[in-house]
Design a protein around this motif. Structure first.
Motif, PDB file in Angstrom:
ATOM      1  N   CYS A   1     -44.938   3.534 -10.817  1.00 40.39           N
ATOM      2  CA  CYS A   1     -43.590   3.231 -11.003  1.00 40.39           C
ATOM      3  C   CYS A   1     -43.332   4.253 -10.167  1.00 40.39           C
ATOM      4  N   SER A   2     -42.953   4.757  -8.728  1.00 45.48           N
ATOM      5  CA  SER A   2     -42.561   5.552  -7.464  1.00 45.48           C
ATOM      6  C   SER A   2     -41.259   5.132  -6.845  1.00 45.48           C
ATOM      7  N   VAL A   3     -40.853   6.505  -7.042  1.00 48.61           N
ATOM      8  CA  VAL A   3     -39.539   6.431  -6.567  1.00 48.61           C
ATOM      9  C   VAL A   3     -39.296   7.121  -5.120  1.00 48.61           C
ATOM     10  N   VAL A   4     -38.893   5.789  -4.811  1.00 43.17           N
ATOM     11  CA  VAL A   4     -37.940   5.538  -3.003  1.00 43.17           C
ATOM     12  C   VAL A   4     -37.022   6.292  -3.043  1.00 43.17           C
ATOM     13  N   ASP A   5     -36.038   5.938  -3.837  1.00 43.55           N
ATOM     14  CA  ASP A   5     -34.567   6.766  -2.521  1.00 43.55           C
ATOM     15  C   ASP A   5     -34.128   7.321  -4.535  1.00 43.55           C
ATOM     16  N   PHE A   6     -34.312   8.631  -4.776  1.00 45.08           N
ATOM     17  CA  PHE A   6     -33.983   9.669  -5.583  1.00 45.08           C
ATOM     18  C   PHE A   6     -32.531   9.339  -5.499  1.00 45.08           C
ATOM     19  N   GLN A   7     -31.780   9.144  -4.195  1.00 42.75           N
ATOM     20  CA  GLN A   7     -29.988   9.749  -4.610  1.00 42.75           C
ATOM     21  C   GLN A   7     -29.814   8.474  -5.065  1.00 42.75           C
ATOM     22  N   GLY A   8     -30.216   7.607  -4.418  1.00 41.35           N
ATOM     23  CA  GLY A   8     -29.325   5.719  -4.982  1.00 41.35           C
ATOM     24  C   GLY A   8     -30.227   5.424  -6.099  1.00 41.35           C
ATOM     25  N   LEU A   9     -30.592   6.196  -6.841  1.00 45.35           N
ATOM     26  CA  LEU A   9     -31.143   5.706  -8.263  1.00 45.35           C
ATOM     27  C   LEU A   9     -29.796   7.045  -8.856  1.00 45.35           C
ATOM     28  N   LEU A  10     -29.498   7.893  -8.697  1.00 45.39           N
ATOM     29  CA  LEU A  10     -28.555   8.797  -9.352  1.00 45.39           C
ATOM     30  C   LEU A  10     -27.273   8.325  -8.789  1.00 45.39           C
ATOM     31  N   ALA A  11     -27.083   7.449  -7.866  1.00 38.20           N
ATOM     32  CA  ALA A  11     -25.794   6.968  -7.884  1.00 38.20           C
ATOM     33  C   ALA A  11     -25.563   6.205  -8.829  1.00 38.20           C
ATOM     34  N   ILE A  12     -26.430   4.695  -8.372  1.00 40.41           N
ATOM     35  CA  ILE A  12     -26.511   3.692  -9.333  1.00 40.41           C
ATOM     36  C   ILE A  12     -26.659   3.740 -10.934  1.00 40.41           C
ATOM     37  N   ALA A  13     -27.038   5.152 -11.409  1.00 37.37           N
ATOM     38  CA  ALA A  13     -26.993   5.516 -13.125  1.00 37.37           C
ATOM     39  C   ALA A  13     -25.564   6.252 -13.162  1.00 37.37           C
ATOM     40  N   ARG A  14     -24.279   6.824 -12.088  1.00 31.90           N
ATOM     41  CA  ARG A  14     -23.923   7.730 -12.653  1.00 31.90           C
ATOM     42  C   ARG A  14     -24.107   9.159 -12.759  1.00 31.90           C
ATOM     43  N   TRP A  15     -25.117   9.224 -12.197  1.00 35.35           N
ATOM     44  CA  TRP A  15     -25.882  10.335 -13.499  1.00 35.35           C
ATOM     45  C   TRP A  15     -26.108  11.752 -11.833  1.00 35.35           C
ATOM     46  N   GLU A  16     -25.662  13.276 -12.345  1.00 33.44           N
ATOM     47  CA  GLU A  16     -25.800  13.978 -12.142  1.00 33.44           C
ATOM     48  C   GLU A  16     -27.072  14.592 -11.565  1.00 33.44           C
ATOM     49  N   GLY A  17     -27.867  14.350 -12.426  1.00 32.60           N
ATOM     50  CA  GLY A  17     -29.586  14.964 -12.234  1.00 32.60           C
ATOM     51  C   GLY A  17     -29.599  15.852 -13.339  1.00 32.60           C
ATOM     52  N   ILE A  18     -30.585  16.627 -13.170  1.00 37.57           N
ATOM     53  CA  ILE A  18     -30.921  17.508 -14.248  1.00 37.57           C
ATOM     54  C   ILE A  18     -30.453  18.703 -13.419  1.00 37.57           C
ATOM     55  N   THR A  19     -29.956  19.815 -14.133  1.00 35.53           N
ATOM     56  CA  THR A  19     -29.735  21.636 -13.166  1.00 35.53           C
ATOM     57  C   THR A  19     -30.602  22.243 -13.669  1.00 35.53           C
ATOM     58  N   LYS A  20     -31.352  22.662 -12.729  1.00 39.65           N
ATOM     59  CA  LYS A  20     -33.437  23.049 -11.992  1.00 39.65           C
ATOM     60  C   LYS A  20     -32.095  24.974 -12.463  1.00 39.65           C
ATOM     61  N   GLU A  21     -33.088  25.375 -13.410  1.00 40.72           N
ATOM     62  CA  GLU A  21     -32.757  26.514 -14.229  1.00 40.72           C
ATOM     63  C   GLU A  21     -34.249  27.192 -15.075  1.00 40.72           C
ATOM     64  N   GLN A  22     -34.387  27.865 -15.185  1.00 39.51           N
ATOM     65  CA  GLN A  22     -35.560  28.740 -16.095  1.00 39.51           C
ATOM     66  C   GLN A  22     -35.127  28.115 -17.432  1.00 39.51           C
ATOM     67  N   ARG A  23     -36.260  27.646 -17.968  1.00 37.99           N
ATOM     68  CA  ARG A  23     -36.354  27.582 -19.499  1.00 37.99           C
ATOM     69  C   ARG A  23     -37.441  28.231 -20.746  1.00 37.99           C
ATOM     70  N   PRO A  24     -37.838  28.460 -21.384  1.00 36.99           N
ATOM     71  CA  PRO A  24     -39.078  28.699 -22.378  1.00 36.99           C
ATOM     72  C   PRO A  24     -39.594  28.024 -22.206  1.00 36.99           C
ATOM     73  N   LEU A  25     -41.021  28.637 -22.309  1.00 39.71           N
ATOM     74  CA  LEU A  25     -41.987  27.862 -22.683  1.00 39.71           C
ATOM     75  C   LEU A  25     -42.447  28.878 -23.952  1.00 39.71           C
ATOM     76  N   LEU A  26     -43.741  27.670 -24.906  1.00 40.89           N
ATOM     77  CA  LEU A  26     -44.099  28.085 -25.836  1.00 40.89           C
ATOM     78  C   LEU A  26     -45.264  28.044 -25.477  1.00 40.89           C
TER      79      LEU A  26
END
Length: 236
Positions: free
Chosen positions: A211-236
Motif C-alpha cells: 500500500c502507498s499513500v496518494v493523498d495523505f490529507q484526504g486520509l486525515l479528513a476521512i479519519a477525523r484525525w489531526e495526525g502525529i505531533t512532530k516532536e523529538q522523542r527518546p531513543l534507547l
C-alpha cells in the motif's frame, strides 16, 4: 554508531547516558521477514530497539484468531512488558527483514538507579504506547470501517515518514489486507471493499500486497484525525 541516532526525530544522549548505553548493549540481531521475535508467555533476557525494518505486536485467541495491537518501526522498544512482568503478554512478528539492537534486561535496575533521564525516556515510551492504543480503541469502538482504514494507513505513513522507513519519501507498506482486518476488527471481505473505496477516491494505491499513500490529507479528513505531533522523542 547507531544508524538511527542521527535522525532529527530522536533526542541526543548526554555523555554519561551514551557511555551507559554502550555497556547496556549486547549486540545486534538480524531477523528475517515473517520470523517471530518474541512469543506470548515466553521469558526473555533481552530488550530490543528496532534499528531497521518493521514488525507488529499481536495476541492470539485459542482458536487462532489474531488481534494486531500495534506496528513497530525504527526507534521502537520491544520486550519492556516482559522485562517488568516476567513474561511476554503478546507476540512480535517481523513484517520485513529487521535489525534489532539487543540490550541486557538485568541492567535495567542500574538504568533506573543511576540514569533518571533514561528512566524518564522509558516512561515516555510506555506513555506513548498507551496513547497509540487509545487511538486504536477509538477506531474499533467508534470509527466507521472507512474511517478505521483511513486512520490506520495515515498513522503508519506518518510514523514511517518520521523515521525514514526504507529510505523512501513515500514508503510502500508490505501489508496484506489480512493484516489490516486483524488490526481493525473487520472481516476480510469488508476490509477489501473498504480499501477499494479508498483506491477509487485516489487516496491510496494498492498493488502486489503493498500500500502507498496518494493523498495523505484526504486520509486525515476521512479519519477525523489531526495526525502525529512532530516532536523529538527518546531513543534507547
Amino acid at each position: 554508531m547507531c544508524p538511527i541516532r542521527k535522525l532529527p526525530v530522536f533526542r541526543a544522549f548526554e555523555k554519561q547516558e551514551l557511555a551507559f548505553m554502550h555497556r547496556f548493549k549486547r549486540g545486534e540481531l538480524a531477523v528475517d521477514k515473517g520470523a517471530t521475535v518474541l512469543v506470548e508467555g515466553a521469558h526473555s533476557a533481552h530488550l530490543y530497539t528496532v534499528l531497521s525494518g518493521w514488525g507488529f505486536r499481536y495476541k492470539l485467541l485459542a482458536d487462532g484468531r489474531r488481534q494486531i495491537l500495534n506496528y513497530l518501526m525504527p526507534g521502537d522498544l520491544i520486550g519492556l512488558q516482559g522485562s517488568l512482568m516476567g513474561e511476554m503478554r503478546h507476540s512480535v512478528e517481523a513484517l520485513a527483514p529487521m535489525l534489532l539492537c539487543v540490550f541486557e534486561r538485568d541492567k535495567l535496575a542500574e538504568l533506573y538507579r543511576d540514569h533518571p533521564g533514561l528512566a524518564f525516556d522509558i516512561t515516555w515510551i510506555a506513555s506513548r504506547e498507551e496513547l497509540i492504543l487509545d487511538e486504536n480503541l477509538l477506531s474499533i469502538g467508534r470509527r466507521s470501517a472507512m474511517e478505521r482504514v483511513a486512520y490506520l494507513i495515515a498513522f503508519i505513513a506518518a510514523r514511517a515518514d518520521l523515521v525514514g522507513l526504507n529510505g523512501r519519501e513515500k514508503p510502500e507498506f508490505s501489508l496484506t489486507q489480512q493484516h489490516i482486518a486483524d488490526t481493525l476488527g473487520l472481516s476480510l471481505v469488508h476490509t477489501n471493499k473498504t480499501i477499494r473505496r479508498l483506491v477509487e477516491r485516489k487516496l491510496v494505491r494498492w498493488a502486489d500486497r503493498a500500500c502507498s499513500v496518494v493523498d495523505f490529507q484526504g486520509l486525515l479528513a476521512i479519519a477525523r484525525w489531526e495526525g502525529i505531533t512532530k516532536e523529538q522523542r527518546p531513543l534507547l
